[in-house]
Design an enzyme around this catalytic site. Structure first.
Site, PDB file in Angstrom:
ATOM      1  N   ASN A   1       4.113   0.639   2.124  1.00 47.26           N
ATOM      2  CA  ASN A   1       4.054  -0.464   3.091  1.00 47.26           C
ATOM      3  C   ASN A   1       4.144  -1.777   2.337  1.00 47.26           C
ATOM      4  OD1 ASN A   1       3.137   1.081   5.669  1.00 47.26           O
ATOM      5  ND2 ASN A   1       1.779   1.807   4.056  1.00 47.26           N
TER       6      ASN A   1
ATOM      7  N   ARG B   1      -7.742   7.763   4.805  1.00 46.74           N
ATOM      8  CA  ARG B   1      -7.799   7.954   6.259  1.00 46.74           C
ATOM      9  C   ARG B   1      -7.695   9.442   6.546  1.00 46.74           C
ATOM     10  NH1 ARG B   1      -2.789   4.499   7.881  1.00 46.74           N
ATOM     11  NH2 ARG B   1      -2.167   5.431   5.914  1.00 46.74           N
TER      12      ARG B   1
ATOM     13  N   LYS C   1      12.353   2.876   5.528  1.00 48.57           N
ATOM     14  CA  LYS C   1      12.466   4.308   5.206  1.00 48.57           C
ATOM     15  C   LYS C   1      13.817   4.611   4.549  1.00 48.57           C
ATOM     16  CE  LYS C   1       8.618   5.010   7.724  1.00 48.57           C
ATOM     17  NZ  LYS C   1       7.750   3.877   8.030  1.00 48.57           N
TER      18      LYS C   1
ATOM     19  N   SER D   1      -2.781  -2.678   5.981  1.00 44.44           N
ATOM     20  CA  SER D   1      -4.097  -3.033   6.522  1.00 44.44           C
ATOM     21  C   SER D   1      -5.225  -2.166   5.972  1.00 44.44           C
ATOM     22  CB  SER D   1      -4.060  -2.968   8.043  1.00 44.44           C
ATOM     23  OG  SER D   1      -3.751  -1.661   8.438  1.00 44.44           O
TER      24      SER D   1
ATOM     25  N   GLU E   1       4.975   6.988   2.344  1.00 45.99           N
ATOM     26  CA  GLU E   1       5.793   5.770   2.431  1.00 45.99           C
ATOM     27  C   GLU E   1       5.101   4.680   1.632  1.00 45.99           C
ATOM     28  OE1 GLU E   1       5.766   3.360   5.925  1.00 45.99           O
ATOM     29  OE2 GLU E   1       3.666   3.754   6.357  1.00 45.99           O
TER      30      GLU E   1
ATOM     31  N   LYS F   1      12.536  10.436  10.701  1.00 39.87           N
ATOM     32  CA  LYS F   1      11.926   9.100  10.760  1.00 39.87           C
ATOM     33  C   LYS F   1      12.943   7.997  11.054  1.00 39.87           C
ATOM     34  CE  LYS F   1       8.221   9.886   7.428  1.00 39.87           C
ATOM     35  NZ  LYS F   1       7.437   9.210   6.372  1.00 39.87           N
TER      36      LYS F   1
ATOM     37  N   GLU G   1       7.870   0.821  11.561  1.00 43.02           N
ATOM     38  CA  GLU G   1       6.555   0.808  10.933  1.00 43.02           C
ATOM     39  C   GLU G   1       5.499   0.813  12.033  1.00 43.02           C
ATOM     40  OE1 GLU G   1       6.172   0.802   7.629  1.00 43.02           O
ATOM     41  OE2 GLU G   1       8.351   0.802   7.469  1.00 43.02           O
ATOM     42  N   GLY G   2       4.287   1.161  11.640  1.00 44.31           N
ATOM     43  CA  GLY G   2       3.179   0.976  12.566  1.00 44.31           C
ATOM     44  C   GLY G   2       2.683   2.241  13.235  1.00 44.31           C
TER      45      GLY G   2
ATOM     46  N   ARG H   1       0.857  -1.186   0.000  1.00 40.18           N
ATOM     47  CA  ARG H   1       0.000   0.000   0.000  1.00 40.18           C
ATOM     48  C   ARG H   1       0.887   1.228   0.000  1.00 40.18           C
ATOM     49  NH1 ARG H   1      -2.814   0.620   5.057  1.00 40.18           N
ATOM     50  NH2 ARG H   1      -1.340   2.310   5.346  1.00 40.18           N
TER      51      ARG H   1
HETATM   52  P1  ADP Z   1       4.657   4.375   9.659  1.00 36.74           P
HETATM   53  O1  ADP Z   1       5.477   3.343   8.993  1.00 36.74           O
HETATM   54  O2  ADP Z   1       4.857   4.437  11.114  1.00 36.74           O
HETATM   55  O3  ADP Z   1       3.212   4.329   9.236  1.00 36.74           O
HETATM   56  P2  ADP Z   1       4.773   6.817   8.108  1.00 36.74           P
HETATM   57  O4  ADP Z   1       5.907   7.224   7.282  1.00 36.74           O
HETATM   58  O5  ADP Z   1       3.573   6.362   7.366  1.00 36.74           O
HETATM   59  O6  ADP Z   1       5.281   5.748   9.135  1.00 36.74           O
HETATM   60  O7  ADP Z   1       4.352   8.010   9.059  1.00 36.74           O
HETATM   61  C1  ADP Z   1       3.292   7.927   9.961  1.00 36.74           C
HETATM   62  C2  ADP Z   1       2.376   9.139   9.846  1.00 36.74           C
HETATM   63  O8  ADP Z   1       3.124  10.333  10.037  1.00 36.74           O
HETATM   64  C3  ADP Z   1       1.741   9.265   8.476  1.00 36.74           C
HETATM   65  O9  ADP Z   1       0.536   8.542   8.404  1.00 36.74           O
HETATM   66  C4  ADP Z   1       1.535  10.764   8.360  1.00 36.74           C
HETATM   67  O10 ADP Z   1       0.342  11.138   9.025  1.00 36.74           O
HETATM   68  C5  ADP Z   1       2.691  11.349   9.141  1.00 36.74           C
HETATM   69  N1  ADP Z   1       3.807  11.664   8.215  1.00 36.74           N
HETATM   70  C6  ADP Z   1       4.798  10.850   7.826  1.00 36.74           C
HETATM   71  N2  ADP Z   1       5.630  11.438   6.967  1.00 36.74           N
HETATM   72  C7  ADP Z   1       5.167  12.685   6.790  1.00 36.74           C
HETATM   73  C8  ADP Z   1       5.591  13.798   6.001  1.00 36.74           C
HETATM   74  N3  ADP Z   1       6.685  13.738   5.243  1.00 36.74           N
HETATM   75  N4  ADP Z   1       4.850  14.930   6.084  1.00 36.74           N
HETATM   76  C9  ADP Z   1       3.754  15.004   6.863  1.00 36.74           C
HETATM   77  N5  ADP Z   1       3.304  13.995   7.624  1.00 36.74           N
HETATM   78  C10 ADP Z   1       3.996  12.837   7.600  1.00 36.74           C
HETATM   79 MG    MG Z   2       2.340   4.785   7.459  1.00 38.03          MG
END
Ligand code: ADP
Ligand code: MG
Length: 474
Positions: A146, A450, A305, A151, A144, A364, A368-369, A125
């Site tokens: 996944n 979401r 990442k 899910s 990102e 970051k 994940e999660g 995803r």
């Molecule tokens: P995870 O693997 O924990 O899901 P993500 O990279 O998806 O990590 O980041 C989790 C949440 O943080 C995302 O759903 C988003 O809401 C916020 N986020 C992540 N990266 C960014 C970004 N570059 N700009 C704004 N919000 C971000």
């Molecule tokens: Mg995420």
């Protein structure tokens, strides 16, 4: 942007009338989750949190995300076959991050022994936000991708019917007709079924690897039941079950409780706390087997990442996909700025820009999660403490995407309805199956929207922050 449904949000009496209808519709359509109190029992369930009404999504950006998904599938699959790239890219993170190191240890063992599996199944995803630029335009930017346990393909297959019903009760039947149909669980199960078929043993099963705490089980059940509809047997096991009662035979076929496993579909295994020592043993055993792992260990590593950041460097995509120049440019168009924190001049420069303007970035770790990212002043604190040590290489830095907030109404179980300024994140599901060298299936199979209040920087649906939604194309 003024709210799309301002007439509803500003009418208290109407809201009071429609909310109970909305909640019942969610329950009737199976938008459900187990409770925090009894996460392993279905005796009492709640509705999964959702928006009262769908949120606006620019049509062109939605189409862009849809059309680039097959390219992302291809990219993930290529990278998973490139141990040199993975080794080089993750070398620094591996030294300081135990979880990446453990995953890599399993990967090395499998490489040394030679891959036993010949059928590969990817269920991805790719998540995006719509970056709102100074000139008033919006751009699709990837948050990102996944590659493990992506899910909400199940529940999001049922949310369109809920929003359609709510809109109809509000006298908005024309708008109701515009809600996109969506059925990721069908596409995901189609991919799993294809992998099962290519594995080629009528009596073999699909095993869902599940967590000890299973609140989101209904999301799995949609996919499980689609498989049962195709006469494919499904079992659910934890990593410890596989450790205790799993084995490989002389042909490296995987057996658990007497069942031969054709496909091991991971809905766990992406966080350090998912693994005990025995859990790692179980993972290694599965990876050594001929069973189709979704994902295999290499594909899980592709989802880090650090890999995402490396791909944004000049010429890397061209090297990985030399035969697909169009895919390269489509993929690159979705990239936000990503910066390495490796030791050296480039990493020093990254530290500098982050310290100077932390509110422009997200820091970051390789996790994940949800709930792991670092924002704002905390970026300063963390970087000050790690900037001179190799520990900094466990992070990457990313441009912060700034979508335009839109007013939305969020419904959460046991809570009041909440009308807030919100931002949305669009996920596109992709599925592929490769048999030996040959890609036999590569599809975009649906989406997930979401939405969350802007006061939350991070956190997903499971964490109680984001809620399920549907795009309303504008
Ligand atoms: P995870 O693997 O924990 O899901 P993500 O990279 O998806 O990590 O980041 C989790 C949440 O943080 C995302 O759903 C988003 O809401 C916020 N986020 C992540 N990266 C960014 C970004 N570059 N700009 C704004 N919000 C971000
Ligand atoms: Mg995420």
């Amino acid at each position: 942007m003024s709210a799309l449904w301002e007439d509803v949000f500003s009418n208290t009496q109407l809201l009071e009338e429609v909310v109970p209808i909305a909640v019942d519709a969610a329950l009737l359509h199976g938008i459900i989750m187990r409770t925090k109190e009894s996460p392993n029992s279905s005796d009492v369930v709640n509705f999964a949190p959702f928006t009262l009404l769908p949120s606006p999504v620019p049509r062109t950006l939605f189409e862009q995300a849809k059309s680039v998904q097959e390219d992302f599938n291809l990219l993930v699959d290529r990278l998973s076959q490139n141990p040199t790239f993975l080794e080089q890219t993750l070398a620094s993170a591996m030294k300081v991050d135990d979880f990446v190191a453990q995953l890599f240890k399993v990967y090395r063992r499998v490489l040394e022994e030679g891959l036993a599996q010949s059928v590969f199944l990817g269920i991805n995803r790719s998540d995006y936000m719509f970056d709102y630029k100074a000139d008033g335009t919006m751009a699709l930017k990837q948050i990102e991708i996944n590659t493990i346990a992506a899910s909400f393909g199940g529940l999001s297959s049922r949310t369109p019917a809920v929003h359609q019903h709510i809109l109809r009760t509000l006298g908005k039947s024309e708008e109701a007709c515009k809600i996109l149909t969506n059925n990721p669980s069908l596409g995901i199960s189609h991919g799993i079924a294809k992998a099962w078929e290519l594995y080629g043993s009528q009596n073999a099963v699909v095993m869902f690897l599940v967590e000890n705490v299973q609140r989101n089980i209904f999301d799995h059940r949609y996919i499980e039941n689609e498989l049962w509809n195709r006469n494919i047997k499904v079992i659910r096991r934890r990593l410890t079950d596989v450790y205790e009662r799993g084995s490989l035979d002389e042909k490296k076929r995987l057996y658990v409780d007497g069942y031969e496993v054709a496909v091991a579909y991971f809905r766990t295994g992406y966080m350090p706390q998912d693994y005990s020592e025995q859990g790692w043993e179980a993972r290694l055993m599965m990876e050594r087997s001929v069973a189709v792992k979704c994902p295999d260990i290499a594909t899980q590593l592709v989802g880090t990442k650090k890999v995402q950041q490396e791909l944004s460097r000049p010429h890397i995509l061209e090297k990985i996909l030399p035969d697909f120049p169009e895919a390269v440019s489509q993929i690159r168009d979705t990239f936000a700025g990503l910066y390495s924190l490796d030791i050296g001049e480039e990493g020093d420069q990254t530290v500098k820009i982050a310290l100077a303007n932390p509110e422009q970035y997200v820091l970051k770790p390789q996790r994940e999660g949800g709930g792991n990212n670092i924002y704002g002043d905390e970026i300063r604190e963390v970087l000050q403490s790690v900037k001179n040590s190799s520990e900094r290489t466990s992070y990457i830095l990313m441009d912060k995407i700034k979508p335009q907030p839109v007013r939305s109404c969020l419904l959460k179980a046991n809570g009041q309805l909440q009308i807030s300024e919100c931002i949305s994140e669009l996920g596109m599901f992709g599925v592929y199956v490769r048999h030996g060298e040959k890609m036999v299936l590569n599809e975009q199979v649906g989406h997930l929207l979401r939405t969350k209040a802007t006061e939350h920087a991070d956190g997903g649906v499971a964490a109680g922050v984001a809620v399920l939604d549907n795009p309303y194309l504008v």
